[in-house]
Design a protein around this motif. Structure first.
Motif, PDB file in Angstrom:
ATOM      1  N   GLY A  75       0.708  -1.104  -0.192  1.00  0.00           N
ATOM      2  CA  GLY A  75       0.127  -0.007   0.060  1.00  0.00           C
ATOM      3  C   GLY A  75       0.846   1.284   0.004  1.00  0.00           C
ATOM      4  N   ARG A  76       1.957   1.137   0.538  1.00  0.00           N
ATOM      5  CA  ARG A  76       3.033   2.284   0.815  1.00  0.00           C
ATOM      6  C   ARG A  76       3.360   2.761  -0.822  1.00  0.00           C
ATOM      7  NH1 ARG A  76       8.229   3.551   1.426  1.00  0.00           N
ATOM      8  NH2 ARG A  76       8.559   5.539   2.688  1.00  0.00           N
ATOM      9  N   GLU A  77       3.334   1.835  -1.636  1.00  0.00           N
ATOM     10  CA  GLU A  77       3.938   2.107  -3.060  1.00  0.00           C
ATOM     11  C   GLU A  77       2.664   2.921  -3.677  1.00  0.00           C
ATOM     12  OE1 GLU A  77       6.041   1.895  -6.683  1.00  0.00           O
ATOM     13  OE2 GLU A  77       6.678   2.191  -4.478  1.00  0.00           O
ATOM     14  N   VAL A  78       1.436   2.363  -3.421  1.00  0.00           N
ATOM     15  CA  VAL A  78       0.356   2.957  -4.142  1.00  0.00           C
ATOM     16  C   VAL A  78       0.071   4.362  -3.648  1.00  0.00           C
ATOM     17  CG1 VAL A  78      -2.197   3.186  -4.074  1.00  0.00           C
ATOM     18  CG2 VAL A  78      -0.886   1.164  -4.353  1.00  0.00           C
ATOM     19  N   LEU A  79       0.250   4.809  -2.278  1.00  0.00           N
ATOM     20  CA  LEU A  79       0.404   6.160  -1.718  1.00  0.00           C
ATOM     21  C   LEU A  79       1.646   7.121  -2.288  1.00  0.00           C
ATOM     22  CD1 LEU A  79      -0.238   5.202   1.976  1.00  0.00           C
ATOM     23  CD2 LEU A  79      -1.635   6.899   0.806  1.00  0.00           C
ATOM     24  N   THR A  80       2.552   6.450  -2.520  1.00  0.00           N
ATOM     25  CA  THR A  80       3.584   7.335  -3.053  1.00  0.00           C
ATOM     26  C   THR A  80       3.557   7.721  -4.439  1.00  0.00           C
ATOM     27  OG1 THR A  80       5.464   6.031  -1.743  1.00  0.00           O
ATOM     28  CG2 THR A  80       6.305   7.005  -3.768  1.00  0.00           C
ATOM     29  N   ARG A  81       2.937   6.772  -5.339  1.00  0.00           N
ATOM     30  CA  ARG A  81       2.595   7.110  -6.776  1.00  0.00           C
ATOM     31  C   ARG A  81       1.388   7.911  -6.841  1.00  0.00           C
ATOM     32  NH1 ARG A  81       3.538   1.143  -9.366  1.00  0.00           N
ATOM     33  NH2 ARG A  81       2.905   2.226 -11.374  1.00  0.00           N
ATOM     34  N   CYS A  82       0.421   7.894  -5.950  1.00  0.00           N
ATOM     35  CA  CYS A  82      -0.611   8.726  -6.077  1.00  0.00           C
ATOM     36  C   CYS A  82      -0.577  10.020  -5.143  1.00  0.00           C
ATOM     37  CB  CYS A  82      -1.840   7.878  -5.541  1.00  0.00           C
ATOM     38  SG  CYS A  82      -2.517   6.679  -6.576  1.00  0.00           S
ATOM     39  N   ALA A  83       0.666  10.226  -4.744  1.00  0.00           N
ATOM     40  CA  ALA A  83       1.070  11.476  -3.901  1.00  0.00           C
ATOM     41  C   ALA A  83       0.506  12.800  -4.353  1.00  0.00           C
ATOM     42  CB  ALA A  83       2.500  11.556  -3.890  1.00  0.00           C
ATOM     43  N   PRO A  84       0.324  12.912  -5.998  1.00  0.00           N
ATOM     44  CA  PRO A  84      -0.155  14.061  -6.321  1.00  0.00           C
ATOM     45  C   PRO A  84      -1.853  14.369  -6.191  1.00  0.00           C
ATOM     46  CG  PRO A  84       1.134  13.420  -8.239  1.00  0.00           C
ATOM     47  CD  PRO A  84       1.046  12.221  -7.074  1.00  0.00           C
ATOM     48  N   LEU A  85      -2.312  13.207  -5.760  1.00  0.00           N
ATOM     49  CA  LEU A  85      -3.982  13.217  -5.601  1.00  0.00           C
ATOM     50  C   LEU A  85      -4.091  13.358  -4.012  1.00  0.00           C
ATOM     51  CD1 LEU A  85      -4.953  10.383  -7.981  1.00  0.00           C
ATOM     52  CD2 LEU A  85      -4.713  12.836  -8.493  1.00  0.00           C
ATOM     53  N   LEU A  86      -3.240  13.351  -3.059  1.00  0.00           N
ATOM     54  CA  LEU A  86      -3.435  13.412  -1.670  1.00  0.00           C
ATOM     55  C   LEU A  86      -4.212  14.391  -1.211  1.00  0.00           C
ATOM     56  CD1 LEU A  86       0.045  11.984  -0.078  1.00  0.00           C
ATOM     57  CD2 LEU A  86      -2.285  11.023  -0.641  1.00  0.00           C
ATOM     58  N   GLY A  87      -4.346  15.351  -1.931  1.00  0.00           N
ATOM     59  CA  GLY A  87      -5.303  16.587  -1.381  1.00  0.00           C
ATOM     60  C   GLY A  87      -6.573  16.444  -1.643  1.00  0.00           C
ATOM     61  N   GLU A  88      -6.966  15.849  -2.908  1.00  0.00           N
ATOM     62  CA  GLU A  88      -8.255  15.298  -3.393  1.00  0.00           C
ATOM     63  C   GLU A  88      -8.939  14.003  -2.826  1.00  0.00           C
ATOM     64  OE1 GLU A  88     -10.256  14.466  -7.831  1.00  0.00           O
ATOM     65  OE2 GLU A  88      -8.066  15.432  -7.675  1.00  0.00           O
ATOM     66  N   VAL A  89      -7.939  12.930  -3.032  1.00  0.00           N
ATOM     67  CA  VAL A  89      -8.259  11.592  -2.374  1.00  0.00           C
ATOM     68  C   VAL A  89      -7.932  11.286  -1.015  1.00  0.00           C
ATOM     69  CG1 VAL A  89      -8.215   9.259  -2.817  1.00  0.00           C
ATOM     70  CG2 VAL A  89      -8.404  10.758  -4.864  1.00  0.00           C
ATOM     71  N   ARG A  90      -8.547  10.690  -0.156  1.00  0.00           N
ATOM     72  CA  ARG A  90      -7.979  10.407   1.274  1.00  0.00           C
ATOM     73  C   ARG A  90      -7.887   8.785   1.215  1.00  0.00           C
ATOM     74  NH1 ARG A  90     -11.409  15.142   2.420  1.00  0.00           N
ATOM     75  NH2 ARG A  90      -9.965  16.620   3.554  1.00  0.00           N
ATOM     76  N   PHE A  91      -6.892   8.558   1.951  1.00  0.00           N
ATOM     77  CA  PHE A  91      -6.471   7.170   2.008  1.00  0.00           C
ATOM     78  C   PHE A  91      -6.742   6.491   3.429  1.00  0.00           C
ATOM     79  CE2 PHE A  91      -4.654   8.323  -1.802  1.00  0.00           C
ATOM     80  CZ  PHE A  91      -4.572   7.232  -2.825  1.00  0.00           C
TER      81      PHE A  91
END
Length: 223
Positions: A75-91
């Motif tokens: 899951g950490r890899e998913v978070l890293t690769r989706c970093a630009p979306l962290l303000g829009e998408v919450r994990f």
């Protein structure tokens, strides 16, 4: 807004993507979630997860911590690769494990909460709604791990929210004394990209150089 049987307005459900490599678990979780949540997509690997999340932009991603695949793994890899979306998408991290290292790793990468798979459908539904609303969600035991790892001041420090997951990764390594080249090798990125991230971190945190960055990270126990 939709209409319920009595003619009143029903809140629009929170859009969710479930990321887990076990199809049966995804099906069971989907069935157990409340009507306040709408599962709009599913994925079973890192690559599938990144594609689905980038395409659908759900409000919340229920993310298996130990998802197979990806250079960094899980899951950490998913978070890293989706970093630009962290303000829009919450994990919201989801795992059979309640080990401190698992909890801290995904929170550092950008997850807004962590629940174990022993939680009931209503409990996970409540966690999803709270994360969608901007809260950080942990059980008391898991919250203790986060406080121990970051320090109380770090958890409350708004400055951390300014940094992307990748910027946090770079910051931690530089703060430990890694060179730009060593950091690039560790994170599978170019030296130029490391330099760009360091410049961004220094600017966002209003620090002058990497020595100030090391002190800043040490004060907040971010290693």
């Amino acid at each position: 807004m939709s209409e319920n049987a009595a003619g009143g307005a029903r809140p629009v459900p929170v859009s969710v993507v479930i990321v887990d490599d076990h199809t049966i678990f995804r099906s069971g979780l989907k069935a157990d979630l409340g009507e306040e949540v709408e599962v709009v997509g599913e994925a079973g690997t890192v690559e599938q997860a990144v594609e689905v999340i980038e395409r659908l932009r759900p409000q919340v991603v229920l993310l298996d911590v130990h998802l197979p695949g990806g250079l960094g793994g899980g899951g950490r890899e998913v978070l890293t690769r989706c970093a630009p979306l962290l303000g829009e998408v919450r994990f919201l991290a989801l795992s059979v494990s309640d080990a401190a290292e698992d909890v801290v790793a995904v929170i550092r990468a950008g997850a807004r909460g962590y629940v174990t798979k022993t939680a009931s459908g209503p409990e996970i539904t409540d966690a999803v709604l709270r994360v969608a609303g901007g809260d950080a969600v942990f059980s008391p035991r898991l919250a203790g791990f986060v406080l121990d790892a970051f320090g109380t001041s770090a958890v409350a420090d708004d400055d951390l929210g300014k940094l992307s997951a990748r910027e946090l990764d770079v910051m931690r390594l530089i703060a430990r004394g890694y060179s730009y080249k060593e950091t690039a090798k560790e994170l599978f990125i170019s030296v130029k990209t490391v330099e760009t991230h360091v410049s961004a971190v220094l600017r966002k945190l209003q620090l002058a150089n990497r020595h100030e960055l090391s002190r800043w990270a040490a004060d907040r126990r971010i290693w």
